[in-house]
Design a protein around this motif. Structure first.
Motif, short mmCIF file in Angstrom:
data_model
loop_
_atom_site.label_atom_id
_atom_site.label_comp_id
_atom_site.label_asym_id
_atom_site.label_seq_id
_atom_site.Cartn_x
_atom_site.Cartn_y
_atom_site.Cartn_z
N PHE A 292 -14.44 14.69 -27.68
CA PHE A 292 -13.76 14.02 -28.81
C PHE A 292 -14.82 13.57 -29.80
N HIS B 33 -13.48 5.41 -34.37
CA HIS B 33 -12.74 4.68 -33.35
C HIS B 33 -11.81 3.68 -34.04
N ILE C 37 -7.41 7.24 -29.35
CA ILE C 37 -8.40 7.44 -28.29
C ILE C 37 -7.95 6.80 -26.98
N ILE D 225 -16.99 11.10 -25.56
CA ILE D 225 -16.35 10.48 -26.72
C ILE D 225 -17.44 10.11 -27.72
N THR E 25 -14.44 0.43 -30.71
CA THR E 25 -15.36 0.98 -29.70
C THR E 25 -15.48 0.09 -28.48
N SER F 90 -11.97 1.59 -20.34
CA SER F 90 -12.32 2.85 -19.69
C SER F 90 -12.98 2.56 -18.34
N ILE G 238 -15.87 9.44 -18.13
CA ILE G 238 -15.78 9.20 -19.57
C ILE G 238 -17.09 8.60 -20.05
N PHE H 264 -19.21 7.39 -23.50
CA PHE H 264 -19.28 7.10 -24.93
C PHE H 264 -20.70 7.42 -25.40
#
Length: 370
Positions: free
Chosen positions: A203, A207, A213, A231, A238, A245, A250, A252
């Motif tokens: 992605f 954000h 998201i 992401i 964010t 999460s 996942i 970031f």
């Protein structure tokens, strides 16, 4: 040669969807027209600069209110540019309410006005009511209204009475920016070192609420295949997204340098595009991912061009809006079924080449400017 004055909210190196579209148009038309750009700066200083051989005036701002830069200097600079530069055409990118107000006060009747309608004003409902009379005047003044997809035109309330002026001009992607030839080693390195050869769900975007998201994060638990979800980007949501999460799949990864975007898209198996409202009017980054053969999964968004850029079951998968479970299962299907993913990837790449490149859009723009 005809002279064009482009008016954008901001302009590169400032990053944004409208800004990238304006830049691509300027680049596409450099040989055929004399062009200048006026936009807002992101500071309290007015700056005259040059970007790839085109003069850009950035007007000082005092603040930003509801995504609108507020500037008193913009009016005087705009008035001066129209008087001194004497453009044959003004190409205004909207939404940009303050620029509309100023332009209506100083645009000579002989100058052709092209209104580039990127999206309706959706989020700022109270302030929008105050702007409606100005919006009607700028739509009436426009000689042509460029709309980025048939779907957006069909469902746009403000454009309903001005459809006779509308021309469908899709946003374009820069193939130079996305050229993957020669990047194979970097792509392999990303897969091997960063992602440990797991399949990649990618992605990229701001954000903010309409990007959806949180639905991608929720969808993770419905993905049974071994993968990593990257992401990219940042924004006001964010930290909240990170707190919500709870999966180590996942990651970031923050803002990606421009030169590396194609590396991540080229490495990605699936491009997650979970936008949920027509604030997402088109999705330039969606088209970029499709060109790089990262297969998109999208939600159905009534009135948005997203589901025209990527065609359901032809260039990607599309599921019910805000249905995180369906979104996760669609991603999982693409990770499991290699043939389906490869077929869709090739279709996606071809659609972008056929419809959303500078070469294909340039011809349409030149007809509008005639």
């Amino acid at each position: 040669m005809k002279k064009i004055l482009h008016i954008s909210k901001y302009y590169p190196p400032y990053h944004g969807g409208i800004e990238d579209v304006c830049f691509n148009i300027v680049q596409a038309l450099k040989r055929e027209y004399i062009q200048k750009v006026i936009c807002f700066n992101d500071s309290s200083n007015s700056i005259l600069s040059e970007v790839d051989g085109v003069e850009v005036m950035r007007a000082s701002i005092i603040c930003e209110v509801a995504s609108q830069p507020v500037s008193f200097s913009f009016y005087s600079l705009l008035k001066k540019y129209i008087k001194v530069f004497e453009p044959d055409i003004v190409h205004l990118h909207v939404p940009n309410p303050l620029a509309c107000v100023y332009l209506l006060q100083c645009l000579p009747s002989a100058v052709k006005l092209i209104l580039h309608w990127h999206s309706d004003i959706i989020a700022q409902k109270s302030l929008y009511k105050l702007f409606v009379p100005i919006e009607k005047k700028i739509l009436e003044r426009a000689d042509k209204i460029l709309v980025t997809s048939p779907q957006y035109l069909d469902y746009s309330v403000p454009l309903f009475h001005y459809r006779n002026k509308a021309v469908i001009i899709p946003n374009m992607v820069s193939l130079n920016k996305l050229q993957l030839k020669g990047c194979e080693e970097e792509i392999d390195e990303l897969r091997a070192i960063v992602c440990k050869k797991r399949k990649i769900v990618f992605f990229m975007g701001r954000h903010v609420p309409y990007k959806g998201i949180e639905y991608l994060i929720e969808a993770e638990k419905y993905i049974s295949s071994d993968c990593i979800i990257l992401i990219a980007g940042s924004g006001p949501l964010t930290e909240e997204l990170k707190k919500n999460s709870h999966s180590d799949r996942i990651k970031f990864i923050g803002r990606i340098p421009d030169k590396d975007i194609k590396i991540y898209m080229g490495a990605a198996d699936v491009f997650a595009f979970p936008s949920v409202t027509k604030n997402e009017a088109f999705g330039v980054v969606l088209a970029e991912a499709m060109y790089c053969r990262a297969v998109p999964v999208t939600f159905t968004i009534k009135g948005s061009g997203v589901n025209w850029v990527s065609v359901k079951d032809e260039t990607g998968l599309e599921v019910e809006n805000r249905n995180a479970e369906a979104f996760g299962k669609a991603i999982d299907l693409l990770l499991i079924d290699d043939k389906l993913r490869i077929d869709l990837a090739e279709n996606a790449h071809k659609r972008v080449v056929d419809m959303f490149t500078i070469d294909t859009v340039q011809e349409c723009l030149q007809k509008v400017y005639m």
